[in-house]
Design a protein around this motif. Structure first.
Motif, short mmCIF file in Angstrom:
data_model
loop_
_atom_site.label_atom_id
_atom_site.label_comp_id
_atom_site.label_asym_id
_atom_site.label_seq_id
_atom_site.Cartn_x
_atom_site.Cartn_y
_atom_site.Cartn_z
N GLU A 90 -2.48 5.05 3.17
CA GLU A 90 -2.52 3.77 3.87
C GLU A 90 -3.91 3.16 3.77
N ILE B 140 8.08 4.47 3.38
CA ILE B 140 7.18 3.33 3.18
C ILE B 140 7.06 3.06 1.69
N GLU C 31 2.12 -2.99 2.56
CA GLU C 31 3.21 -2.03 2.55
C GLU C 31 4.39 -2.54 3.35
N LYS D 267 -4.15 -2.56 0.93
CA LYS D 267 -2.86 -2.40 0.26
C LYS D 267 -1.72 -2.75 1.22
N ARG E 59 7.97 -0.99 5.40
CA ARG E 59 8.78 0.15 5.82
C ARG E 59 10.22 -0.07 5.41
N ASP F 160 2.31 2.37 -5.39
CA ASP F 160 3.24 3.51 -5.40
C ASP F 160 3.97 3.62 -6.73
N GLN G 95 2.41 10.84 -1.71
CA GLN G 95 2.03 9.46 -1.39
C GLN G 95 0.84 9.45 -0.44
N ASN H 179 -1.93 7.88 -2.67
CA ASN H 179 -1.93 6.44 -2.38
C ASN H 179 -1.82 6.22 -0.87
N ARG I 13 4.45 1.08 -0.76
CA ARG I 13 3.07 0.58 -0.68
C ARG I 13 2.61 0.13 -2.06
N GLU I 14 1.79 -0.88 -2.10
CA GLU I 14 1.22 -1.32 -3.37
C GLU I 14 0.54 -0.13 -4.06
#
Length: 737
Positions: A572, A585, A578, A576, A580, A590, A566, A570, A587-588
């Motif tokens: 941070e 996490i 996200e 995008k 928790r 994923d 990740q 993909n 996230r958009e």
């Protein structure tokens, strides 16, 4: 950290899961509190336990872990609470009038002397009692949730429990906390046992022993795929679980099993080799499968079809020449009520299905194609050019009275003359039984799969048991066709299955091996391959690459591998969103996998609306919504579902998945991790299953020693099932009738 204050505003609340966004104020400042909470209204006083964080979009927030609701104090707060909309028919004017009349005694009047509310203009006797009932219901809920939290139950779980038991929550828990194991998803024996210990329930109580047996039978189904346990083995496991003297456990379990049998929860079957203990519903499922399968086999309508000409015509149109084994498989499928076609990659199973389809369609017969998963059904559609559905979709999963039902069942049959099921090794007994129940007598059933793959994730061993039974015609394909012989993926899959080491030719090959001998190096190598080397070499997106691991834990296991992938694929980003969840996490963008069956989760596919997302479904997070804490996920078959926070535990990152979860799937590129693991796990059929998931390229990363061990390790974990012997019993019975 503990804070307290008055609820000034409820910005958002999800009534299904309790997730709320509130503005809470004390004398000095206001804070946005977010998290799962009981029903809360403006004007109430809260004590909140949690911690502060900074959300990249909404700024500082207080993340609630525990919430205690207190009735508001102060006349303004009481009036605001009453007019919050919680009490039907009370607006601001009526709320102010009630508070003006009764002052600080308002809640005492509502609870104990509600008829006095009639003195307020616009409040009838009925409305007064409605206000009283609402107040009592809220008080019961808040008391129940507070009581559950005192037992160390999380707020999220407390809300789940209250939703099931309502006002009877605390009475139910206090009388028998072990009921939670049967009634509430996500509550295991350890949790119920901890609650029971806090309530002073004896370790040798009947409740505890009975719950232990139910827990063990559930666990062996979900973890090992067994449908029953021999009583002796069940007693040994109960001894380990309950922590009592063996003789005591034996006596208590014998009594508990008898009680469970008398009440219809379990079935006890005396056999020559052991005494089987299983859930009664599982026993009936296996019995029904045997009955229906034998009936379909014996009651096949004779179509009087000479298909030599049909096969020749199919060969002419398709430009291929079928091998004798394929021709015989087609004949068996056409001339038998139930038939199995099994073979490894490159042996022509798809060619046979297409030929069968051509023959039946030329006779104007209705043929339904299906597979256990969305990905497998999509692949079947692509390879045949015909519509294929998941078994659930074929049976039309529907919800009535809050419970999932199949529209097509034992009462309403499928209108098909022929049903072809691909990837049947993935079918668990529940799904297979539902399918058989919906098939009309006289319909042909063709089961296609690879007998050498791992058995289904769910309980049972459907394909293995039917083959082991021996009285259902089987076409086993062994000839590898020219296109397969040119592929090292296919050639090596068969070598592995035969106990031979694969051929390694790392130049201009679709089967690669990278020798790495420690966990850290494996992790670094796989991440680099997936994020950079393979995408650059093949000009593909990393999302087309699937990492397969034997283990979940370890440095190079699924859990840690996903975090690292990740971060690499993909990462941070300000663009995008996200969320928790627990220690991870979402996230958009994923890649995620659904890990349980959820029969009531709504989805959309264009204008089509449906319900049900299932174990093993893979998709991508398309949207993260911070306002209501939801994830929008699009699956491979284009279904789109929205996940609220209370079901986040049903999904996990899927950059890496276990080999077991990959069954029935096909990926452009597969990267297989071979490091460590128990001998019972690091087996030939696990490696074979992993390699056969690759369509264009298979890459193994690990040690040659581990690979050699797996190739030579032909251990197959035994699954305890009764289906094979039930099939034999049914065949004898039906033939004698």
């Amino acid at each position: 950290m503990l804070i307290s204050g008055t609820v000034e505003k409820v910005i958002f609340r999800n009534s299904e899961n309790g997730y709320s966004v509130l503005i809470v104020s004390d004398a000095s400042h206001s804070v946005t509190a977010v998290g799962v909470m009981p029903q809360i209204t403006e004007g109430e006083t809260l004590e909140l336990e949690g911690d502060y964080s900074v959300n990249q979009k909404f700024g500082e927030q207080f993340n609630v872990k525990k919430a205690t609701v207190c009735l508001p104090t102060g006349l303004d707060s009481i009036a605001k609470y009453l007019s919050s909309g919680l009490f039907k028919g009370i607006g601001e004017v009526t709320a102010d009038a009630i508070v003006d009349e009764f002052g600080e005694d308002t809640f005492d009047i509502i609870e104990k002397k509600p008829i006095k509310l009639k003195s307020i203009r616009g409040v009838s006797a009925k409305k007064a009692m409605d206000i009283h009932e609402t107040f009592i219901s809220l008080k019961d809920m808040q008391n129940a949730i507070l009581g559950l939290q005192k037992l160390d139950i999380t707020l999220n779980m407390a809300l789940k429990i209250y939703k099931i038991y309502g006002r009877a929550t605390l009475d139910t828990i206090n009388s028998n906390p072990y009921r939670l194991i049967e009634d509430i998803d996500g509550v295991g024996f350890a949790t119920a046992d901890k609650i029971a210990g806090g309530l002073g329930i004896a370790v040798d109580s009947e409740f505890r022993v009975r719950a232990g047996i139910i827990h063990l039978l559930k666990n062996i189904a979900s973890e090992k795929g067994h449908t029953y346990l021999p009583k002796e083995e069940l007693l040994n496991k109960a001894f380990d679980l309950l922590g009592l003297e063996y003789d005591v456990v034996t006596d208590l379990c014998e009594m508990a099993i008898t009680t469970l049998e008398v009440t219809g929860i379990v079935a006890v079957i005396e056999r020559d080799i052991d005494t089987a203990v299983m859930f009664s519903k599982v026993y009936l499922t296996e019995r029904n499968i045997a009955n229906k399968l034998v009936s379909l086999s014996l009651n096949c309508s004779d179509l009087h079809m000479d298909i030599e000409g049909d096969i020749a015509e199919y060969e002419r149109i398709s430009g291929i020449v079928m091998h004798e084994g394929q021709r015989n498989a087609v004949k068996n499928a056409v001339n038998n009520g139930v038939n199995i076609i099994t073979g490894g990659p490159g042996t022509g199973k798809t060619t046979i299905i297409k030929c069968i389809l051509s023959i039946f369609k030329s006779r104007h017969l209705e043929v339904s194609l299906c597979a256990p998963t969305g990905r497998a059904s999509k692949r079947l559609s692509e390879s045949t050019g015909e519509e294929a559905k998941t078994i659930h979709r074929l049976l039309d999963l529907d919800f009535k009275n809050g419970k999932g039902n199949f529209t097509f069942n034992s009462d309403t049959k499928l209108q098909a003359d022929v049903i072809i099921v691909d990837e049947v090794s993935m079918c668990d007994e529940y799904v297979f039984n539902a399918l058989l129940s919906a098939i009309n007598r006289g319909c042909r059933l063709i089961l296609v799969g690879d007998k050498d793959q791992l058995p289904s994730v769910g309980a049972g061993n459907v394909l293995g048991d039917i083959i082991g039974f021996g009285d259902i015609p089987i076409s086993e394909l062994t000839y590898i066709y020219r296109q397969g012989q040119e592929s090292l993926i296919i050639a090596n899959a068969h070598r592995i299955n035969n106990g031979d080491m694969p051929i390694i030719r790392n130049k201009d090959s679709d089967f690669l091996f990278s020798e790495v001998d420690n966990q850290s190096a494996v992790l670094d190598t796989v991440v680099n391959m997936v994020a950079k080397r393979i995408p650059n070499y093949l000009n593909i997106n990393p999302s087309a690459i699937q990492v397969l691991c034997p283990m979940k834990k370890q440095l190079s296991g699924v859990n840690n591998m996903n975090k690292e992938l990740q971060r690499a694929i993909n990462p941070e980003s300000k663009t995008k969103a996200e969320l928790r969840f627990m220690d991870g996490i979402f996230r958009e963008g994923d890649k995620v996998i659904h890990i349980v069956n959820n029969y009531d989760l709504d989805w959309l596919r264009g204008s089509e609306v449906g319900q049900g997302v299932f174990n093993g479904d893979i998709g991508f997070i398309r949207k993260v919504n911070h306002v209501d804490n939801t994830l929008t996920i699009e699956f491979d078959d284009e279904r789109v579902a929205t996940y609220s926070r209370d079901i986040f535990e049903q999904i996990k990152l899927a950059y890496a998945i276990t080999v077991h979860k990959s069954q029935g799937c096909e990926f452009d590129v597969v990267v297989i991790v071979l490091m460590g693991g128990m001998p019972t796990l690091m087996t030939r059929n696990l490696l074979y299953t992993a390699v056969t998931r690759a369509k264009s390229m298979s890459v193994i990363v690990g040690s040659s020693g581990n690979m050699s061990h797996m190739v030579s390790n032909n251990f197959t974990a035994k699954r305890y099932t009764l289906l094979k012997e039930m099939l034999a019993e049914e065949m004898s019975r039906q033939c004698a009738e």
